[in-house]
Design a protein around this motif. Structure first.
Motif, PDB file in Angstrom:
ATOM      1  N   GLY A 103      25.434 -12.224   7.415  1.00  0.00           N
ATOM      2  CA  GLY A 103      26.004 -10.926   7.906  1.00  0.00           C
ATOM      3  C   GLY A 103      26.597  -9.938   6.877  1.00  0.00           C
ATOM      4  N   ALA A 104      26.793 -10.343   5.331  1.00  0.00           N
ATOM      5  CA  ALA A 104      27.058  -9.616   4.442  1.00  0.00           C
ATOM      6  C   ALA A 104      25.983  -8.742   4.150  1.00  0.00           C
ATOM      7  CB  ALA A 104      27.582 -10.504   3.271  1.00  0.00           C
ATOM      8  N   GLU A 105      24.671  -9.240   4.158  1.00  0.00           N
ATOM      9  CA  GLU A 105      23.359  -8.475   3.925  1.00  0.00           C
ATOM     10  C   GLU A 105      23.202  -7.407   5.052  1.00  0.00           C
ATOM     11  OE1 GLU A 105      20.038 -10.840   2.983  1.00  0.00           O
ATOM     12  OE2 GLU A 105      18.797  -9.151   2.953  1.00  0.00           O
ATOM     13  N   ALA A 106      23.429  -7.817   6.372  1.00  0.00           N
ATOM     14  CA  ALA A 106      23.511  -6.758   7.125  1.00  0.00           C
ATOM     15  C   ALA A 106      23.927  -5.632   7.093  1.00  0.00           C
ATOM     16  CB  ALA A 106      23.634  -7.505   8.558  1.00  0.00           C
ATOM     17  N   LEU A 107      25.547  -6.140   6.867  1.00  0.00           N
ATOM     18  CA  LEU A 107      26.392  -4.982   6.467  1.00  0.00           C
ATOM     19  C   LEU A 107      25.933  -4.052   5.564  1.00  0.00           C
ATOM     20  CD1 LEU A 107      29.861  -6.953   7.381  1.00  0.00           C
ATOM     21  CD2 LEU A 107      29.114  -4.569   8.443  1.00  0.00           C
ATOM     22  N   ARG A 108      25.730  -4.750   4.587  1.00  0.00           N
ATOM     23  CA  ARG A 108      25.030  -3.760   3.412  1.00  0.00           C
ATOM     24  C   ARG A 108      24.171  -2.753   3.886  1.00  0.00           C
ATOM     25  NH1 ARG A 108      23.072  -7.730   0.075  1.00  0.00           N
ATOM     26  NH2 ARG A 108      25.031  -8.728   0.392  1.00  0.00           N
ATOM     27  N   LEU A 109      23.001  -3.297   4.483  1.00  0.00           N
ATOM     28  CA  LEU A 109      21.972  -2.297   4.969  1.00  0.00           C
ATOM     29  C   LEU A 109      22.639  -1.584   5.883  1.00  0.00           C
ATOM     30  CD1 LEU A 109      19.216  -5.385   5.880  1.00  0.00           C
ATOM     31  CD2 LEU A 109      19.117  -3.834   4.088  1.00  0.00           C
ATOM     32  N   LEU A 110      23.337  -1.739   6.680  1.00  0.00           N
ATOM     33  CA  LEU A 110      23.929  -0.756   7.671  1.00  0.00           C
ATOM     34  C   LEU A 110      24.837   0.381   6.845  1.00  0.00           C
ATOM     35  CD1 LEU A 110      25.348  -3.047  10.616  1.00  0.00           C
ATOM     36  CD2 LEU A 110      23.265  -1.558  10.522  1.00  0.00           C
ATOM     37  N   GLU A 111      25.357  -0.132   5.832  1.00  0.00           N
ATOM     38  CA  GLU A 111      26.149   0.841   4.971  1.00  0.00           C
ATOM     39  C   GLU A 111      25.195   1.784   3.878  1.00  0.00           C
ATOM     40  OE1 GLU A 111      28.795  -1.653   3.187  1.00  0.00           O
ATOM     41  OE2 GLU A 111      30.301  -1.680   4.926  1.00  0.00           O
ATOM     42  N   ASP A 112      24.130   1.213   3.836  1.00  0.00           N
ATOM     43  CA  ASP A 112      22.957   1.859   3.300  1.00  0.00           C
ATOM     44  C   ASP A 112      22.198   2.811   3.869  1.00  0.00           C
ATOM     45  OD1 ASP A 112      23.942   0.633   1.010  1.00  0.00           O
ATOM     46  OD2 ASP A 112      22.309  -0.447   0.541  1.00  0.00           O
ATOM     47  N   ARG A 118      32.421  -8.412  14.461  1.00  0.00           N
ATOM     48  CA  ARG A 118      33.633  -7.654  14.202  1.00  0.00           C
ATOM     49  C   ARG A 118      33.516  -6.321  13.436  1.00  0.00           C
ATOM     50  NH1 ARG A 118      37.500 -10.416  16.104  1.00  0.00           N
ATOM     51  NH2 ARG A 118      37.070 -12.323  14.831  1.00  0.00           N
ATOM     52  N   ARG A 119      32.964  -6.806  12.304  1.00  0.00           N
ATOM     53  CA  ARG A 119      32.853  -5.606  11.275  1.00  0.00           C
ATOM     54  C   ARG A 119      31.842  -4.439  11.532  1.00  0.00           C
ATOM     55  NH1 ARG A 119      33.786  -7.916   5.388  1.00  0.00           N
ATOM     56  NH2 ARG A 119      35.335  -9.642   5.887  1.00  0.00           N
ATOM     57  N   ILE A 120      30.690  -4.982  12.251  1.00  0.00           N
ATOM     58  CA  ILE A 120      29.681  -4.074  12.773  1.00  0.00           C
ATOM     59  C   ILE A 120      30.159  -3.289  13.598  1.00  0.00           C
ATOM     60  CG2 ILE A 120      27.444  -3.830  13.852  1.00  0.00           C
ATOM     61  CD1 ILE A 120      26.562  -6.389  12.352  1.00  0.00           C
ATOM     62  N   THR A 121      30.695  -3.868  14.585  1.00  0.00           N
ATOM     63  CA  THR A 121      31.360  -2.881  15.644  1.00  0.00           C
ATOM     64  C   THR A 121      32.402  -2.053  15.539  1.00  0.00           C
ATOM     65  OG1 THR A 121      32.633  -4.959  16.588  1.00  0.00           O
ATOM     66  CG2 THR A 121      30.462  -4.648  17.672  1.00  0.00           C
ATOM     67  N   ALA A 122      32.900  -2.249  14.280  1.00  0.00           N
ATOM     68  CA  ALA A 122      34.048  -1.497  13.976  1.00  0.00           C
ATOM     69  C   ALA A 122      33.579  -0.432  13.226  1.00  0.00           C
ATOM     70  CB  ALA A 122      34.863  -2.320  12.807  1.00  0.00           C
ATOM     71  N   LEU A 123      32.179  -0.369  12.776  1.00  0.00           N
ATOM     72  CA  LEU A 123      31.478   0.974  12.211  1.00  0.00           C
ATOM     73  C   LEU A 123      31.493   2.269  13.138  1.00  0.00           C
ATOM     74  CD1 LEU A 123      28.523  -0.932  10.535  1.00  0.00           C
ATOM     75  CD2 LEU A 123      30.405  -0.315   9.375  1.00  0.00           C
TER      76      LEU A 123
END
Lengths: 213, 213
Positions: B39-48, B72-77
């Motif tokens: 999940g952490a890597e996925a979030l990093r990609l999304l933020e990048d 939860r964090r992804i849908t909060a983006l």
DNA sequence: CCGGGCGTCAACCGTTCGATTGATTTTCGG
DNA sequence: CCGAAAATCAATCGAACGGTTGACGCCCGG
């Protein structure tokens, strides 16, 4: 034996089968000999003349025949292929069982592709390959004098514990007295280093002595 | 929205990622936007700046961030992608949690490829897709008046039960009295239809209210 | 041949657990 | 604003459980 290595892929998840096939097809000297969704289908293919050098098989397969049983039957065939177990957890209760059933090696699904490739090559050469976490686990079990090694009866009772049965229910299920159940439990507690049935279930689960399901 | 559907693949198993990628690449109107091991890597990609239309994510991910938290964090983006949960078990404790965290759909890994394809298309259109076994489970839970729905506190205590703790240990862990623990347990037993702590653990595991780990 | 692990059983005792009843506070939805 | 659900605590009582000790037969391996 230096030609193409033929691999039979056995996994109940289509997604995993595709991943394995993709990885296998990428290796120049390896080709997929077929796919099966469970142990029974794999055996059928083998009996129908499919002759792979290596069988890559998942241990956990929902409905169909369990991987350990399939391994046992495959290695009982004449001129059997090497069986490489591919599983999700290194804490699986069946690592030992699979090895005893004749598995050539044990891999974890989260292993990097290169490791998988190396394992397939090694298995085709008849070598035994164990993923580091698995090897460590096995060694740990052997080194510690097989300490957490419950006797068959004890393991059986631990399994019934995990189903939530009371001592009396267990005694009736196994046609033994309640006293005997208690004796076994005391031994189980001692070997697992716990002092209650619920803790024994937790420890047994954690140690992979019993499986959730 | 009628162009290519971009999909981000998140799974800790390289084999599974390859399988997903192979399946996704086969669809004419879908392409893989990237892969992440947790999940952490996925979030990093999304933020990048990676902007997929759909995130295909496993719930169980060994070390990294758990799928529910990642969802939860992804849908909060801002302008979040649809999150399609892909998991192994329909009995997972986190089905509800994932849905509440904003997951668009829920698939099982043993689903046939066509189902996966249909789900990705549906998710890209913003529709909710639940695999039949998952839907049945959710419905069953709702229909039965949410009966097996333990309260948060009760679930917490059930989890400690599964770790093998005694009532006193639980009371200390939660800074409450032993009497309170017993009261909660009585409620848990009632809701699960059992009459012992060990049976409650077994039932909780079977019902997916707690996870084995 | 004999020690030791395994599986079986028994009796005892202290502790924990489960069931019941009843009470207080907070919180949340109608 | 009132009722329901959740969370907290207390006291009691019988049943289940855990620990201990001791015993018997089996079979395997040194």
């Amino acid at each position: 034996m230096s030609g193409l290595i033929r691999v039979l892929l056995v996994d109940d998840h289509p997604v995993v089968r595709r991943g394995l096939r993709a990885l296998v097809d990428e290796l120049p000297d390896v080709e997929a000999a077929g796919e099966a969704a469970d142990g029974a289908e794999a055996l059928r293919l083998l009996e129908d003349g499919v002759r792979p050098d290596v069988v890559l098989m998942d241990l956990q397969m929902g409905d169909g025949m369990h991987g350990v049983e399939a391994t046992r039957r495959i290695t009982a065939l004449p001129r059997p292929p090497a069986v490489l177990i591919l599983t999700t957890y290194s804490t699986d209760a069946d690592i030992l069982a699979a090895v005893e059933a004749g598995a050539t090696g044990y891999l974890l699904k989260d292993a990097p592709p290169e490791e998988l490739a190396a394992a397939v090559h090694a298995a085709a050469r008849g070598e035994t390959v164990l993923a580091p976490p698995v090897a460590a686990r096995l060694l740990g079990r052997v080194r510690s004098g097989g300490r957490p090694a419950l006797s068959p009866r004890e393991t059986e009772i631990l399994g019934l514990l995990a189903e939530g049965l009371a001592n009396r229910q267990i005694s009736r299920r196994l046609f033994i007295s309640e006293a005997t159940v208690k004796t076994h439990l005391v031994h189980v507690y001692g070997k697992l280093g716990v002092d209650s049935r619920t803790a024994a279930v937790a420890a047994g689960l954690a140690a992979g002595l019993i499986r959730p399901v």
